[in-house]
Design an enzyme around this catalytic site. Structure first.
Site, PDB file in Angstrom:
ATOM      1  N   SER A  10       0.853  -1.182   0.000  1.00 21.80           N
ATOM      2  CA  SER A  10       0.000   0.000   0.000  1.00 21.80           C
ATOM      3  C   SER A  10       0.891   1.233   0.000  1.00 21.80           C
ATOM      4  O   SER A  10       1.726   1.400   0.878  1.00 21.80           O
ATOM      5  CB  SER A  10      -0.914   0.006   1.229  1.00 21.80           C
ATOM      6  OG  SER A  10      -1.832  -1.070   1.168  1.00 21.80           O
ATOM      7  N   CYS A  57      -4.212  -2.308  -0.449  1.00 19.97           N
ATOM      8  CA  CYS A  57      -4.775  -3.650  -0.342  1.00 19.97           C
ATOM      9  C   CYS A  57      -5.480  -3.740   1.007  1.00 19.97           C
ATOM     10  O   CYS A  57      -5.197  -2.981   1.929  1.00 19.97           O
ATOM     11  CB  CYS A  57      -3.712  -4.730  -0.494  1.00 19.97           C
ATOM     12  SG  CYS A  57      -2.243  -4.535   0.510  1.00 19.97           S
ATOM     13  N   HIS A  87       4.344  12.634  -8.713  1.00 17.42           N
ATOM     14  CA  HIS A  87       5.430  13.228  -9.495  1.00 17.42           C
ATOM     15  C   HIS A  87       4.859  14.420 -10.258  1.00 17.42           C
ATOM     16  O   HIS A  87       3.699  14.392 -10.684  1.00 17.42           O
ATOM     17  CB  HIS A  87       6.025  12.226 -10.491  1.00 17.42           C
ATOM     18  CG  HIS A  87       6.481  10.950  -9.866  1.00 17.42           C
ATOM     19  ND1 HIS A  87       7.702  10.811  -9.239  1.00 17.42           N
ATOM     20  CD2 HIS A  87       5.874   9.753  -9.760  1.00 17.42           C
ATOM     21  CE1 HIS A  87       7.825   9.578  -8.782  1.00 17.42           C
ATOM     22  NE2 HIS A  87       6.724   8.918  -9.076  1.00 17.42           N
TER      23      HIS A  87
END
EC number: 4.1.1.50
Length: 271
Positions: A121, A149, A126
Site C-alpha cells: 500500500s 490492499c 510526481h
C-alpha cells in the site's frame, strides 16, 4: 462510500489490490520567455515536495490508512516526487522497520496502536512541467498513484485530489487486481459495487467538466476523462490582464487554450 448491497464474509485477509491513477493537467498561456520562466518557477514553488507530501498525508487520513514511511525530493531545474508507504491499521512502534521514518514531519503526529502491515500500500506523486520555445501554451502535469490492499479504497479521496490542484484536464484510472475468498472458499475478484468512477465525484464538481468513461467491467478496469467547460482567460494568463488585450487577441488565445485542452483530453494530436 464503497460497499456491496450484500456484505461478503471473507476468510482471512482481504488480498485485493485497488489502484487509482490520477493525472491532472494545468494549462497556462505565457507569451514571452520571461513569462514562461516565471510560470515554471511559480509552479515549482507552488507544488514543491513539502506541499505534495501534505496532500498525500491528507489522502492517507481520508482513506483511513496510516503513514509508515515518507521519501520526498525536489529536482533541479524543476519537478518534485513524493512516495508514502502506508498501512491499513496503525502499527506499534516496536513492529515498524527501523528504516521507516514513520512520517515524522513537522505536521504529522506519530501514531502508536493496533496491528497489520500492508507493504504494497503506497502513494506516489510526481510533477512534470512542460513547455516548448515555439509554443505559447505551457502545461503542468501531476501524476498521482494510490495503491491499497485490504478494505481501504483510494476512491474516497477523489474530490479532495481534484480540488487540490488547478485541474483543467483530468484522467483517472481505477483497477482492482487479485482475489480474496469468502468463508466457503469461493474466490471474490472485487469487493464493492462500481459502475463508474464518476459515482465517487461530487455532483457540483462534475457540473464543471465534460466527462467520458471507458470501462472494461469484466476486467475490473475503469477509466474517466474530464475537461473543464469554462475557459475564463483570467485563470490562464500568467501575470497578464485579459482586459489589456484586444477582443481578437482574447478570442485567439482562448481558442488556442481550448485546442490544447481538447488534444490532451483526447490523447491525440488534432490541430
Amino acid at each position: 462510500m464503497l460497499g456491496l448491497k450484500e456484505k461478503i464474509c471473507l476468510y482471512g485477509f482481504n488480498n485485493l489490490t485497488k489502484t487509482l491513477s490520477f493525472n491532472i493537467y494545468d494549462i497556462c498561456y505565457a507569451k514571452t520567455e520571461r513569462e514562461k520562466e516565471d510560470y515554471i518557477k511559480y509552479i515549482d514553488e507552488q507544488y514543491n515536495s513539502e506541499r505534495l507530501t501534505k496532500i498525500l498525508c491528507d489522502v492517507t487520513e481520508m482513506i483511513g490508512a496510516h503513514v509508515l514511511n515518507i521519501s520526498k525530493q525536489d529536482y533541479e531545474p524543476q519537478g518534485a516526487s513524493v512516495n508514502v508507504l502506508i498501512t491499513e491499521e496503525a502499527l506499534p512502534v516496536a513492529l515498524i522497520d527501523p528504516s521507516c521514518n514513520k512520517g515524522e514531519l513537522s505536521y504529522l503526529e506519530l501514531r502508536d496502536s493496533v496491528v497489520g502491515h500492508l507493504d504494497k500500500s503506497h502513494l506516489t506523486v510526481h510533477t512534470y512541467p512542460e513547455f516548448h520555445p515555439n509554443n505559447d501554451i505551457i502545461s503542468f502535469r501531476v501524476d498521482i498513484d494510490v495503491s491499497t490492499c485490504g478494505k481501504i479504497s483510494p476512491l474516497n479521496a477523489l474530490d479532495y485530489l481534484i480540488g487540490s490542484f488547478d485541474s483543467d484536464v483530468i484522467t483517472i484510472d481505477y483497477r482492482v487486481r487479485g482475489f480474496t475468498r469468502d468463508v466457503d472458499g469461493r474466490k471474490c475478484y472485487i469487493d464493492h459495487d462500481i459502475k463508474s468512477i464518476q459515482d465517487y465525484i461530487d455532483e457540483e464538481t462534475l457540473k464543471k467538466y465534460d466527462a467520458m468513461d471507458v470501462n472494461v467491467y469484466q476486467s475490473n478496469i475503469f477509466h474517466t476523462k474530464m475537461m473543464l467547460k469554462d475557459i475564463g482567460l483570467n485563470n490562464y494568463l500568467f501575470n497578464s490582464d485579459p482586459y489589456e488585450l484586444s477582443p481578437n487577441d482574447r478570442r485567439e488565445i482562448r481558442d488556442r487554450i481550448s485546442k490544447e485542452m481538447i488534444e490532451i483530453y483526447g490523447g491525440v494530436n488534432i490541430y
